[in-house]
Design a protein around this motif. Structure first.
Motif, mmCIF file in Angstrom:
data_model
loop_
_atom_site.group_PDB
_atom_site.id
_atom_site.type_symbol
_atom_site.label_atom_id
_atom_site.label_comp_id
_atom_site.label_asym_id
_atom_site.label_seq_id
_atom_site.Cartn_x
_atom_site.Cartn_y
_atom_site.Cartn_z
ATOM 1 N N TYR A 195 -42.474 3.784 -31.593
ATOM 2 C CA TYR A 195 -43.278 4.759 -30.888
ATOM 3 C C TYR A 195 -43.614 5.915 -31.821
ATOM 4 C CZ TYR A 195 -40.992 2.241 -27.090
ATOM 5 O OH TYR A 195 -40.487 1.263 -26.279
ATOM 6 N N PRO A 196 -44.816 5.977 -32.367
ATOM 7 C CA PRO A 196 -45.182 7.096 -33.225
ATOM 8 C C PRO A 196 -45.033 8.399 -32.466
ATOM 9 C CG PRO A 196 -46.816 5.341 -33.342
ATOM 10 C CD PRO A 196 -45.878 4.997 -32.205
ATOM 11 N N SER A 197 -44.473 9.410 -33.123
ATOM 12 C CA SER A 197 -44.163 10.649 -32.419
ATOM 13 C C SER A 197 -45.212 11.721 -32.662
ATOM 14 C CB SER A 197 -42.799 11.181 -32.875
ATOM 15 O OG SER A 197 -42.870 11.562 -34.220
ATOM 16 N N SER A 198 -45.115 12.786 -31.862
ATOM 17 C CA SER A 198 -46.040 13.903 -31.978
ATOM 18 C C SER A 198 -45.742 14.699 -33.234
ATOM 19 C CB SER A 198 -45.896 14.800 -30.746
ATOM 20 O OG SER A 198 -46.578 16.011 -30.939
ATOM 21 N N LEU A 202 -37.399 8.234 -26.294
ATOM 22 C CA LEU A 202 -38.703 8.833 -26.518
ATOM 23 C C LEU A 202 -39.068 9.700 -25.321
ATOM 24 C CD1 LEU A 202 -41.200 8.706 -28.489
ATOM 25 C CD2 LEU A 202 -42.187 7.128 -26.815
ATOM 26 N N GLN A 203 -39.587 10.904 -25.579
ATOM 27 C CA GLN A 203 -40.042 11.794 -24.516
ATOM 28 C C GLN A 203 -41.424 11.328 -24.062
ATOM 29 O OE1 GLN A 203 -38.114 14.373 -23.366
ATOM 30 N NE2 GLN A 203 -39.606 14.642 -21.722
ATOM 31 N N GLU A 204 -41.484 10.639 -22.921
ATOM 32 C CA GLU A 204 -42.745 10.039 -22.493
ATOM 33 C C GLU A 204 -43.716 11.051 -21.887
ATOM 34 O OE1 GLU A 204 -42.014 6.642 -20.020
ATOM 35 O OE2 GLU A 204 -41.760 5.355 -21.772
ATOM 36 N N VAL A 205 -43.189 12.121 -21.312
ATOM 37 C CA VAL A 205 -44.030 13.208 -20.801
ATOM 38 C C VAL A 205 -43.461 14.519 -21.333
ATOM 39 C CG1 VAL A 205 -44.636 11.949 -18.699
ATOM 40 C CG2 VAL A 205 -42.657 13.468 -18.684
ATOM 41 N N LYS A 220 -44.650 15.772 -25.534
ATOM 42 C CA LYS A 220 -44.742 14.337 -25.289
ATOM 43 C C LYS A 220 -44.662 13.584 -26.620
ATOM 44 C CE LYS A 220 -47.891 10.858 -23.354
ATOM 45 N NZ LYS A 220 -49.211 10.631 -22.708
ATOM 46 N N GLU A 221 -43.989 12.426 -26.598
ATOM 47 C CA GLU A 221 -43.838 11.526 -27.737
ATOM 48 C C GLU A 221 -42.943 12.095 -28.830
ATOM 49 O OE1 GLU A 221 -47.777 10.459 -28.977
ATOM 50 O OE2 GLU A 221 -48.020 9.014 -27.360
ATOM 51 N N THR A 222 -42.107 13.073 -28.463
ATOM 52 C CA THR A 222 -41.073 13.546 -29.381
ATOM 53 C C THR A 222 -39.835 12.664 -29.210
ATOM 54 O OG1 THR A 222 -41.860 15.821 -29.272
ATOM 55 C CG2 THR A 222 -39.589 15.506 -29.997
#
Length: 460
Positions: free
Chosen positions: A23-26, A346-349, A360-362
């Motif tokens: 999951y690529p992150s922010s 993964l932080q989805e929201v 999000k995505e962190t």
């Protein structure tokens, strides 16, 4: 022998890398206090390496920046939560996936479990868990037999002989996992030895070899790893064909074969359970006996409970829930030894902890090893004290961390059952002692197994 340190040192780093890979992150700055990257490409990886483990790095990070802190994994920001209060605040709907399973499958190159919808993922997880529970129920007499054989072997030793716990308990773990997961073929010790040889080769490269790139740089190591993985998969597929033809319904694999899963999905689930289940079960058993050998009062109290509940009868599955103090001993073993020092999701929201916004995505790391030794949550945290779990706040914190209740990983639940049978059989027949002149020490990181030898004497 399998390197027990790998599970806690390099494997937890791989968890972070695997989730980031999937999951690529922010790249947005979070404003959360923490370290700046020491290297533009590697982030804080060198800082982690210099500390010796991700856990030790997180201990220092939270000491400096508080319970919510950030660092850089390569070029991506990571948020770490290091206290029960902050973990309780963390709201994240991503509860349908198991971070441990996702990480392990990604490192093995498996992808079939990452593309389905939430409903499919939940159903597959329930099937996996029910298959493990069903195998334990149907094969409990076999589990008891394997434990009794080991205890009888220990009883036959001269009274002053030291017992190599790690070697013997890893053998027990692999026998129970293979026979309860894959069936009668693994009653043959030669089959278990072959399984262990490939298991060790695969496990020794998972995490370290992928994380530091050393596997790709060594053609001989890569060839050895790929050969072991291919042989393990071929072995599993061979067992599949045998079990499917026999139409048996007694072990973990049989339940999967009766489902709508594809052969590839069954292969992946069997690989995850046999790889991880063996290590988690062995670790829990080894550390439990280590702590009991260093805690004569705890050992005596456990003996009294076993006598009261079981008398001279063998332990049975319906009696396991009645062994309440035994459960406390195992809980405290997991806490004190920090069998799982790190988890990651993964932080989805977009989320918020205290005044800090988590984009999000962190990637969010749960610094479980830090939390399990936090003096604000656990009184005298470095002391082995099963009685702490008599208190409701301790039980709630343990459940919040995912070590009890519905969020417990099925491999750990399996390990609890095996460890309960081991303690119920062993403690009523043998007395555990530490080697004279060896000082017990619970280090702040599970970087090695306990002393490989323990002294046992018969109970007269």
């Amino acid at each position: 022998m399998l390197d027990f340190a790998l599970f806690a040192v390099t494997f937890v780093l791989a968890l972070v890398g695997a989730v980031l890979y999937l999951y690529p992150s922010s790249r947005r700055a979070s404003g959360i206090p923490g370290l700046n990257p020491t290297d533009e490409k590697d982030g804080n990886l060198q800082d982690i390496a210099s500390k010796g483990s991700l856990h030790e790095f997180l201990v220092g990070l939270h000491q400096e920046f508080g319970p919510v802190a950030s660092f850089w994994f390569g070029g991506r920001p990571v948020v770490s939560l290091g206290s029960v209060d902050q973990l309780r605040q963390h709201v994240n709907p991503n509860h349908s996936t198991d971070s441990f399973e996702t990480m392990l499958k990604s490192l093995l190159g498996y992808r079939s479990g990452t593309g389905g919808g939430a409903t499919e993922t939940v159903l597959r997880k329930k099937l996996y868990e029910s298959a493990i529970d069903g195998s334990l129920k149907k094969n409990f007499p076999l589990l008891l037999q394997l434990v009794e054989e080991l205890v009888e072997k220990w009883k036959s030793f001269p009274e002053a002989q030291h017992t190599p716990l790690c070697a013997h308990l890893l053998g027990l773990a692999m026998k129970t996992v293979t026979q309860l997961a894959l069936g009668e073929r693994f009653q043959d010790d030669a089959q278990v030895i072959a399984f262990r040889r490939n298991h060790d080769a695969i496990w020794s490269e998972i995490g370290k070899g992928y994380l530091d790139g050393s596997l790709e740089k060594s053609s001989s190591r890569k060839e050895h790893y790929e050969k072991a993985l291919s042989q393990m998969e071929s072995l599993l597929l061979s067992v599949f064909r045998e079990r499917k033809a026999d139409r048996k319904q007694t072990v973990f694999l049989d339940a999967l074969l009766q489902s709508s899963l594809s052969e590839r999905q069954i292969l992946e689930d069997c690989m995850v359970f046999t790889l991880a289940g063996s290590v988690i079960t062995a670790n829990l058993c080894v550390w439990a006996l280590h702590f009991l050998s260093a805690s004569e009062d705890v050992q005596d109290r456990l003996y009294q409970e076993l006598q009261e509940v079981l008398g001279s009868d063998p332990v049975s599955l319906d009696k396991v829930p009645q062994l309440r103090y035994c459960q406390l001993v195992l809980n405290e073993t997991v806490r004190t030894a920090k069998l799982t020092p790190v988890a990651a999701r993964l932080q989805e929201v977009e989320g918020k902890v205290d005044q800090h916004v988590i984009p999000k995505e962190t990637l969010v790391v749960y610094a479980l090893g830090v939390v399990l030794q936090d003096g604000k949550t656990w009184n005298v945290p470095y002391r082995f004290d099963p009685d702490r779990f008599e208190e409701e706040p301790a039980r709630k914190s343990f459940c919040l961390l995912g070590f009890s209740g519905n969020q417990t990983c099925p491999e750990l639940r399996f390990a609890y059952t095996v460890a309960t049978v081991l303690l119920a059989t062993l403690v009523r027949q043998l007395k555990l002692h530490q080697l004279e002149g060896h000082v017990s020490e619970v280090r702040s990181e599970l970087v090695s197994s306990p002393r490989d030898e323990t002294w046992v004497t018969n109970i007269s």
